[in-house]
Design a protein around this motif. Structure first.
Motif, PDB file in Angstrom:
ATOM      1  N   SER A   1       2.074   1.645  -3.501  1.00 42.12           N
ATOM      2  CA  SER A   1       0.966   2.104  -4.345  1.00 42.12           C
ATOM      3  C   SER A   1       0.683   3.585  -4.100  1.00 42.12           C
ATOM      4  O   SER A   1       0.389   4.339  -5.037  1.00 42.12           O
TER       5      SER A   1
ATOM      6  N   ASN B   1       0.807   6.203  -7.093  1.00 42.37           N
ATOM      7  CA  ASN B   1      -0.393   6.972  -7.425  1.00 42.37           C
ATOM      8  C   ASN B   1      -0.140   8.468  -7.324  1.00 42.37           C
ATOM      9  O   ASN B   1      -0.665   9.258  -8.123  1.00 42.37           O
TER      10      ASN B   1
ATOM     11  N   GLN C   1       0.813  -1.211   0.000  1.00 44.72           N
ATOM     12  CA  GLN C   1       0.000   0.000   0.000  1.00 44.72           C
ATOM     13  C   GLN C   1       0.853   1.271   0.000  1.00 44.72           C
ATOM     14  O   GLN C   1       0.504   2.259  -0.642  1.00 44.72           O
TER      15      GLN C   1
END
Length: 422
Positions: A187, A191, A184
């Protein structure tokens, strides 16, 4: 799930009853929406296309929602800022609007600053006291008033602090397994570079170049490295480096996303101190982001015996521990209505990691030491600061990873980070 109160909740309790509109600024995932939801009746989520379309067509539509009203990710329709500002001009009674934003609109998106109408609070990731790992026994607010007891015992040891560094202060990530958390965090960074940055108006032709710059910035955590040095570190061995203007655009847009959180140099007015450095000290929003960018987990930071792999001064673990300390201090200092800076003389003879400054000019100095015990020479920079500012020096702390909080004969406090609270 039950809501865990944050330090900023007390600020909201104190302010929102009287202030008509407040903005919670901060990086994505710090908990702005969840905190805002605790005190509103209406909610407008502008990260939803179905909601954003009608609001973009008619921004005044938000005024039809029940109040107190939370407008989440308000920067996606920046025209709502002026709508709220005008509404507050018409009715300035407290507790009407909360705005949550994970980016600062660029260019001329907001036509008016909102000064005097819309207040702003910075929300950061969770501190150790908010994570409830240990009950703090030393209050920063009491230290700032010169009446703090410095005492208590902490069960945390160095491996526990390393775990907290990599676990992050993002509430939703802390409950994940180590592998899921690493995924996460990776990510989150991808992002940010591939989606959030373009939304801020910066076209990134080579996302890997920005990731390399972010990685170099992470390696400069808790340092005053120049941006030229960071750019060089991001492009080792490259004969064709990105233009300095390109690197500056990286810095600006990442700061607008609240991902960079540098500590500015202290410039005391009317001080006898001369030749103070002006460079900021670099920090990412959360030290866990720096650890992930550098590929450092608990095992990489600690040897098999639970000690740092690189115990020498300036090790990455020491820099990450200082970032964690800085996060904890800044959140508590904001609640105490004080500013946080750092001090470094230009020749490097003296350095105080954090200087907490009261509105009247009184200061609390903080040195950060990645060790469980301190020696007689530790704190020399704090003693120097005390000599320089005289009665403006309220207190001095050496923050450690040790087990005990106590007051030394020289008057300085030694406080394990886990025991330091608001």
């Amino acid at each position: 799930m039950s809501y865990t109160r944050r330090i900023i909740d007390q600020e909201l309790d104190d302010l929102f009853a009287e202030v008509a509109a407040l903005t919670l600024d901060g990086a994505k995932a710090v908990g702005k929406t969840t905190t805002g939801e605790q005190r509103v009746q209406g909610l407008v989520r502008l990260d939803s296309k179905a909601v954003r379309g009608p609001v973009a067509a008619e921004p005044e539509i938000v005024l039809r929602r029940p109040r107190p009203l939370l407008i989440d990710e308000w920067q996606k329709v920046p025209e709502v800022w002026d709508v709220i500002r005008r509404a507050v001009d018409d009715d300035s009674s407290g507790g009407q609007f909360l705005l949550a934003g994970s980016a600062s609109p660029q260019g001329e998106a907001t036509q008016h600053s909102g000064a005097g109408r819309i207040g702003r609070l910075r929300m950061r990731p969770m501190t150790l006291s908010e994570r409830a790992v240990v009950e703090p026994t030393v209050s920063l607010l009491e230290l700032l008033h010169g009446r703090a007891d410095v005492q208590g015992e902490s069960p945390m040891a160095l491996p526990d602090y390393v775990e907290e560094i990599v676990a992050s202060g993002f509430p939703a990530m802390r409950v994940l397994s180590r592998r899921a958390r690493r995924f996460q965090l990776d990510s989150y960074l991808r992002n940010a570079v591939e989606h959030d940055v373009p939304e801020q108006g910066l076209a990134v032709r080579r996302p890997e170049a920005m990731m390399a710059w972010l990685r170099a910035y992470a390696s400069a955590s808790s340092s005053t490295a120049s941006y030229s040095q960071i750019l060089d570190a991001a492009t080792p061995g490259h004969s064709e480096k990105p233009a300095r203007a390109t690197a500056e655009s990286y810095r600006q847009v990442l700061a607008s996303l609240w991902l960079l959180d540098p500590v500015q140099a202290w410039a005391p007015a009317g001080s006898p101190m001369a030749r103070l450095g002006q460079a900021p000290k670099h920090h990412l929003a959360d030290p866990a982001l720096a650890a992930r960018l550098l590929g450092l987990d608990v095992d990489a930071l600690l040897g098999g015996d639970g000690h740092p792999l690189r115990p020498e001064s300036g090790s990455m673990l020491g820099m990450l521990f200082e970032s964690l300390t800085t996060l904890c201090v800044r959140v508590a200092a904001q609640a105490a209505e004080t500013e946080v800076a750092h001090l470094r003389t230009r020749n490097g003879d003296h350095e105080v990691d954090l200087v907490i400054v009261r509105p009247d000019g009184g200061v609390v100095g903080v040195e950060v030491k990645l060790a469980g015990a301190v020696g007689a020479t530790d704190g020399k920079h704090l003693r120097w600061l005390r000599e320089q500012v005289g009665p403006r020096f309220i207190d001095g702390l050496i923050v450690t990873t040790g087990p005990m909080a106590y007051r030394r004969p020289d008057g300085l406090g030694v406080v394990p980070l886990a025991l330091l609270g608001p």
